[in-house]
Design a protein around this motif. Structure first.
Motif, PDB file in Angstrom:
ATOM      1  N   ASP A 132       0.812  -1.215   0.000  1.00 40.62           N
ATOM      2  CA  ASP A 132       0.000   0.000   0.000  1.00 40.62           C
ATOM      3  C   ASP A 132       0.847   1.265   0.000  1.00 40.62           C
ATOM      4  OD1 ASP A 132      -0.885   0.290   3.521  1.00 40.62           O
ATOM      5  OD2 ASP A 132       0.995  -0.161   2.509  1.00 40.62           O
ATOM      6  N   ASP A 133       2.103   1.175  -0.332  1.00 45.27           N
ATOM      7  CA  ASP A 133       2.892   2.394  -0.474  1.00 45.27           C
ATOM      8  C   ASP A 133       2.472   3.118  -1.740  1.00 45.27           C
ATOM      9  OD1 ASP A 133       5.902   0.978   0.886  1.00 45.27           O
ATOM     10  OD2 ASP A 133       4.455   2.351   1.786  1.00 45.27           O
ATOM     11  N   HIS A 134       2.498   4.434  -1.669  1.00 45.35           N
ATOM     12  CA  HIS A 134       2.077   5.219  -2.821  1.00 45.35           C
ATOM     13  C   HIS A 134       3.280   5.705  -3.593  1.00 45.35           C
ATOM     14  CE1 HIS A 134      -2.246   5.927  -1.654  1.00 45.35           C
ATOM     15  NE2 HIS A 134      -1.763   5.369  -0.573  1.00 45.35           N
ATOM     16  N   LEU A 135       3.098   5.892  -4.891  1.00 49.72           N
ATOM     17  CA  LEU A 135       4.157   6.500  -5.685  1.00 49.72           C
ATOM     18  C   LEU A 135       4.278   7.972  -5.288  1.00 49.72           C
ATOM     19  CD1 LEU A 135       3.441   5.136  -9.260  1.00 49.72           C
ATOM     20  CD2 LEU A 135       4.998   4.243  -7.554  1.00 49.72           C
ATOM     21  N   VAL A 136       5.359   8.592  -5.711  1.00 49.93           N
ATOM     22  CA  VAL A 136       5.603   9.993  -5.376  1.00 49.93           C
ATOM     23  C   VAL A 136       5.561  10.797  -6.659  1.00 49.93           C
ATOM     24  CG1 VAL A 136       7.279  11.585  -4.387  1.00 49.93           C
ATOM     25  CG2 VAL A 136       7.026   9.327  -3.427  1.00 49.93           C
ATOM     26  N   ARG A 137       4.852  11.910  -6.615  1.00 50.30           N
ATOM     27  CA  ARG A 137       4.748  12.749  -7.817  1.00 50.30           C
ATOM     28  C   ARG A 137       6.039  13.550  -7.995  1.00 50.30           C
ATOM     29  NH1 ARG A 137      -0.554  14.785  -6.007  1.00 50.30           N
ATOM     30  NH2 ARG A 137      -2.108  13.302  -6.734  1.00 50.30           N
ATOM     31  N   ALA A 138       6.138  14.208  -9.144  1.00 48.55           N
ATOM     32  CA  ALA A 138       7.364  14.952  -9.440  1.00 48.55           C
ATOM     33  C   ALA A 138       7.612  16.077  -8.451  1.00 48.55           C
ATOM     34  CB  ALA A 138       7.308  15.504 -10.861  1.00 48.55           C
ATOM     35  N   ASN A 139       6.537  16.617  -7.849  1.00 47.46           N
ATOM     36  CA  ASN A 139       6.769  17.731  -6.924  1.00 47.46           C
ATOM     37  C   ASN A 139       6.948  17.242  -5.494  1.00 47.46           C
ATOM     38  OD1 ASN A 139       4.232  16.944  -6.231  1.00 47.46           O
ATOM     39  ND2 ASN A 139       3.256  18.918  -6.561  1.00 47.46           N
ATOM     40  N   GLY A 140       7.012  15.947  -5.290  1.00 42.58           N
ATOM     41  CA  GLY A 140       7.294  15.417  -3.967  1.00 42.58           C
ATOM     42  C   GLY A 140       6.080  15.007  -3.174  1.00 42.58           C
ATOM     43  N   THR A 141       4.889  15.326  -3.633  1.00 42.31           N
ATOM     44  CA  THR A 141       3.705  14.936  -2.862  1.00 42.31           C
ATOM     45  C   THR A 141       3.340  13.492  -3.189  1.00 42.31           C
ATOM     46  OG1 THR A 141       2.330  15.826  -4.605  1.00 42.31           O
ATOM     47  CG2 THR A 141       2.759  17.249  -2.729  1.00 42.31           C
ATOM     48  N   ARG A 142       2.510  12.942  -2.337  1.00 36.78           N
ATOM     49  CA  ARG A 142       2.129  11.542  -2.475  1.00 36.78           C
ATOM     50  C   ARG A 142       1.096  11.414  -3.587  1.00 36.78           C
ATOM     51  NH1 ARG A 142      -0.380   8.142   2.470  1.00 36.78           N
ATOM     52  NH2 ARG A 142      -2.310   8.910   1.579  1.00 36.78           N
ATOM     53  N   SER A 143       1.295  10.466  -4.455  1.00 37.00           N
ATOM     54  CA  SER A 143       0.328  10.251  -5.528  1.00 37.00           C
ATOM     55  C   SER A 143      -0.787   9.345  -5.028  1.00 37.00           C
ATOM     56  CB  SER A 143       1.069   9.624  -6.712  1.00 37.00           C
ATOM     57  OG  SER A 143       0.252   8.741  -7.411  1.00 37.00           O
ATOM     58  N   ASN A 144      -1.841   9.217  -5.786  1.00 38.72           N
ATOM     59  CA  ASN A 144      -2.924   8.341  -5.361  1.00 38.72           C
ATOM     60  C   ASN A 144      -2.737   6.911  -5.813  1.00 38.72           C
ATOM     61  OD1 ASN A 144      -4.347  10.330  -4.080  1.00 38.72           O
ATOM     62  ND2 ASN A 144      -5.376  10.988  -5.955  1.00 38.72           N
ATOM     63  N   ALA A 198       6.015  -2.993   9.156  1.00 40.74           N
ATOM     64  CA  ALA A 198       5.185  -4.175   9.395  1.00 40.74           C
ATOM     65  C   ALA A 198       4.075  -3.856  10.392  1.00 40.74           C
ATOM     66  CB  ALA A 198       6.070  -5.311   9.928  1.00 40.74           C
ATOM     67  N   ILE A 199       4.405  -3.147  11.458  1.00 40.36           N
ATOM     68  CA  ILE A 199       3.390  -2.832  12.469  1.00 40.36           C
ATOM     69  C   ILE A 199       2.367  -1.867  11.895  1.00 40.36           C
ATOM     70  CG2 ILE A 199       3.032  -1.675  14.665  1.00 40.36           C
ATOM     71  CD1 ILE A 199       5.498  -2.953  15.672  1.00 40.36           C
ATOM     72  N   ARG A 200       2.846  -0.935  11.089  1.00 38.58           N
ATOM     73  CA  ARG A 200       1.907   0.002  10.475  1.00 38.58           C
ATOM     74  C   ARG A 200       0.926  -0.743   9.591  1.00 38.58           C
ATOM     75  NH1 ARG A 200       1.434   2.895   5.847  1.00 38.58           N
ATOM     76  NH2 ARG A 200       3.199   1.779   4.981  1.00 38.58           N
ATOM     77  N   TRP A 201       1.419  -1.727   8.853  1.00 42.91           N
ATOM     78  CA  TRP A 201       0.551  -2.523   7.989  1.00 42.91           C
ATOM     79  C   TRP A 201      -0.463  -3.298   8.816  1.00 42.91           C
ATOM     80  CZ3 TRP A 201      -0.391  -3.474   2.893  1.00 42.91           C
ATOM     81  CH2 TRP A 201      -1.068  -4.648   2.591  1.00 42.91           C
ATOM     82  N   ALA A 202       0.035  -3.942   9.879  1.00 44.37           N
ATOM     83  CA  ALA A 202      -0.873  -4.745  10.700  1.00 44.37           C
ATOM     84  C   ALA A 202      -1.953  -3.863  11.319  1.00 44.37           C
ATOM     85  CB  ALA A 202      -0.091  -5.471  11.788  1.00 44.37           C
ATOM     86  N   ASN A 203      -1.561  -2.675  11.817  1.00 43.78           N
ATOM     87  CA  ASN A 203      -2.550  -1.781  12.422  1.00 43.78           C
ATOM     88  C   ASN A 203      -3.547  -1.288  11.397  1.00 43.78           C
ATOM     89  OD1 ASN A 203      -1.438  -1.958  14.918  1.00 43.78           O
ATOM     90  ND2 ASN A 203      -0.292  -0.050  14.796  1.00 43.78           N
ATOM     91  N   LYS A 204      -3.037  -0.945  10.210  1.00 43.33           N
ATOM     92  CA  LYS A 204      -3.912  -0.313   9.231  1.00 43.33           C
ATOM     93  C   LYS A 204      -4.939  -1.290   8.701  1.00 43.33           C
ATOM     94  CE  LYS A 204      -3.466   2.397   5.060  1.00 43.33           C
ATOM     95  NZ  LYS A 204      -2.547   2.900   4.069  1.00 43.33           N
TER      96      LYS A 204
END
Lengths: 202, 354
Positions: free
Chosen positions: A156-168, B70-76
């Motif tokens: 569930d990590d998000h990509l990062v946009r060119a300006n540094g903000t989190r992408s969707n 890992a803990i963040r994932w488990a919590n979320k």
């Protein structure tokens, strides 16, 4: 008296020659005896290599602690399927990327005349490791040092946009180069990549 | 023999030149010997640390970060309200994964690493994750409400009881431009739980936006114990959405003096500083900010039923509470041919720095 002088002439000459040879020989021995070690001052000194290795380690540790390393690894343009603003060759050659990690590298290395390459090594689904170039400045010299750090990427990590903000876009649904290794289902680990920094003095 | 008085003739002097040359030769060789000792001493003195402890410490740091993830994932992903035992199982599984990842990477270099979960401490997580953001009001729609009551320190050695308090502002125009003195700015209050004492300590954080500046400046001001001492910071944030990490003390990635230790005199403005480790957290003027937030505390009892919903009902705009792991202790072991390193690592991502 004259005979004495003529007899002694050869002795004097011999003495002079011997003295000269003795002096020369001692000079040559003294100069050859001086030790040249890997720590002697030169462009390939071990001190310089140790220093660069520490600098590379320090930059990676600081970036990892701030989260900037993960942001750099996910600084991916989903539509063009490359890192943001790369040159046409597919990796950064002239300037480092415009994110915190790139600024840190610039301050630590570029401003000191040290060239560096940054590779991202990740595991493919087949189990092999593949090395991708993020920043490439050329073939390193013989006295280059390498330092590496592992970053874990979650689903569930998000990509990062060119300006540094989190992408969707999450990594799972993106076109990012690193495969989804899908082992241990349900644990959320997408992949784990190793960021290697190779530095050498130009 | 060298007769140097004037009575004898000069060409009967003996081999002075040879002797002089011999003396010079000995001097040169002695000098070379001295230089060599100096070089050798410098070589010995500057040999680096050989046993590889740097690798062990680097691996420890990587494991700590991996476990934090890992803990963040488990919590979320505990939104379904599974009981805490399941959360513990999930954490164990994640720990095994972190260990596995480390093992595989290091085995290629002839090193071994092992990570096992030792203990976890339970807590709860309070979340407002409405997509598109919502104002920070309670479930019943109140602007001033108590978010968490009775957060207590379980163990005297424990430094913090709240961590990972992040506010994600999605649209900075929703922040009010009234400042801290006006009484309209969004406020986070941390107060002693036991208000019967004569001087309850308090720690208040006010967040607002400067009127009409470009780029937009976000102001954060912290007041401790009834108005003074106080500290503020103003950060320019060009993007419309940004994150304020309250416990880590950062606004949009930039460290903020109002949420960290002051440099000049060491006065502590980190989250909850000055308040006994048994406190309540409440919000005031929740309508003057809009976005998402989440925080993890050691509180394990449910809050009152009309301020927080339970376990992510997916109702827009409603904050909810869910079980979470506050911190975990893992045993870490690193083996290399020349070094064995064992340590316990406490993982609690997002706590204020010591």
């Amino acid at each position: 008296m004259d005979r004495g002088k003529m007899d002694r002439g050869q002795a004097h000459t011999l003495e002079a020659i011997t003295a000269a040879l003795l002096l020369l020989a001692s000079l040559v021995i003294a100069l050859q005896m001086t030790a040249v070690t890997p720590l002697s001052a030169s462009t390939s000194s071990q001190h310089i290599e140790n220093q660069q290795s520490s600098a590379a380690r320090g930059v990676l540790a600081a970036a990892a602690d701030q989260g900037a390393l993960k942001d750099a690894v996910l600084y991916w343009n989903n539509s063009s399927e490359q890192f943001h603003d790369v040159e046409s060759i597919g990796w950064y050659a002239n300037d480092p990327p415009n994110n915190t990690f790139g600024w840190m590298l610039n301050r630590s290395f570029d401003e000191r005349g040290i060239a560096y390459n940054v590779y991202v090594v990740y595991r493919q689904q087949s189990g092999n490791h593949r090395q991708m170039k993020m920043i490439y400045r050329g073939v390193p010299s013989d006295n280059a040092v390498v330092s590496a750090r592992t970053v874990t990427i979650m689903d569930d990590d998000h990509l990062v946009r060119a300006n540094g903000t989190r992408s969707n876009t999450t990594v799972l649904k993106s076109t990012v180069e690193y495969d989804d290794i899908q082992e241990n289902e349900g644990t959320g680990i997408y992949n784990y990549v190793r960021v290697e920094v190779v530095a050498w003095r130009i | 023999m060298a007769y140097l008085n004037r009575r004898f003739r000069r060409d009967e002097r003996s081999q002075i030149i040879l002797i002089a040359a011999l003396a010079l030769a000995v001097v040169f060789v002695a000098l070379a010997l001295i230089v060599n000792s100096a070089i050798f001493t410098e070589n010995l003195a500057s040999r680096g640390e050989m046993s590889g402890s740097e690798d062990a410490l680097q691996m420890r740091h990587e494991v700590e970060r991996g476990m934090g993830d890992a803990i963040r994932w488990a919590n979320k992903h505990n939104n379904s309200g599974a009981p805490v035992t399941e959360l513990d199982e999930a954490t164990e599984k994640m720990t095994a994964n972190v260990s596995h990842v480390g093992e595989r990477h290091l085995a290629e270099n002839g090193r071994l690493v092992n990570v096992t979960l030792d203990t976890t401490r339970d807590g709860t997580r309070i979340v407002d994750n409405s997509s598109g953001g919502s104002s920070f009001q309670s479930m019943g729609g109140n602007n001033d409400w108590s978010v968490v009551d009775d957060i207590e320190q379980n163990d005297p050695a424990q430094e913090n009881v709240t961590r990972a308090f992040e506010i994600r502002v999605i649209d900075n125009t929703t922040l009010t431009t009234d400042d801290a003195d006006s009484g309209n700015a969004f406020e986070i209050e941390v107060e002693d739980y036991d208000t019967s004492t004569p001087d309850p300590d308090s720690y208040n954080v006010f967040i607002w936006r400067s009127a009409s500046t470009t780029p937009v400046t976000i102001n954060v001001e912290t007041r401790k114990v009834g108005g003074s001492p106080r500290e503020d910071c103003a950060v320019e944030v060009p993007q419309q959405n940004f994150t304020i990490d309250v416990t880590r003390g950062r606004v949009a990635g930039t460290p903020c003096d109002a949420l960290q230790r002051r440099q000049s005199d060491g006065e502590n403005f980190q989250f909850g500083a000055g308040v006994d480790k048994h406190y309540n957290i409440s919000f005031a003027n929740g309508h003057n900010i809009n976005g998402n937030y989440s925080l993890v505390t050691t509180n394990t009892s449910r809050a009152s039923s009309n301020t927080l919903d339970v376990d992510n009902p997916n109702t827009a705009g409603t904050p909810f509470i869910t079980d979470a792991i506050y911190d975990a202790v893992v045993d870490f072991r690193y083996d290399s041919p020349g070094l064995t390193y064992e340590s316990e690592i406490r993982v609690a991502r997002g706590e204020p720095d010591a």
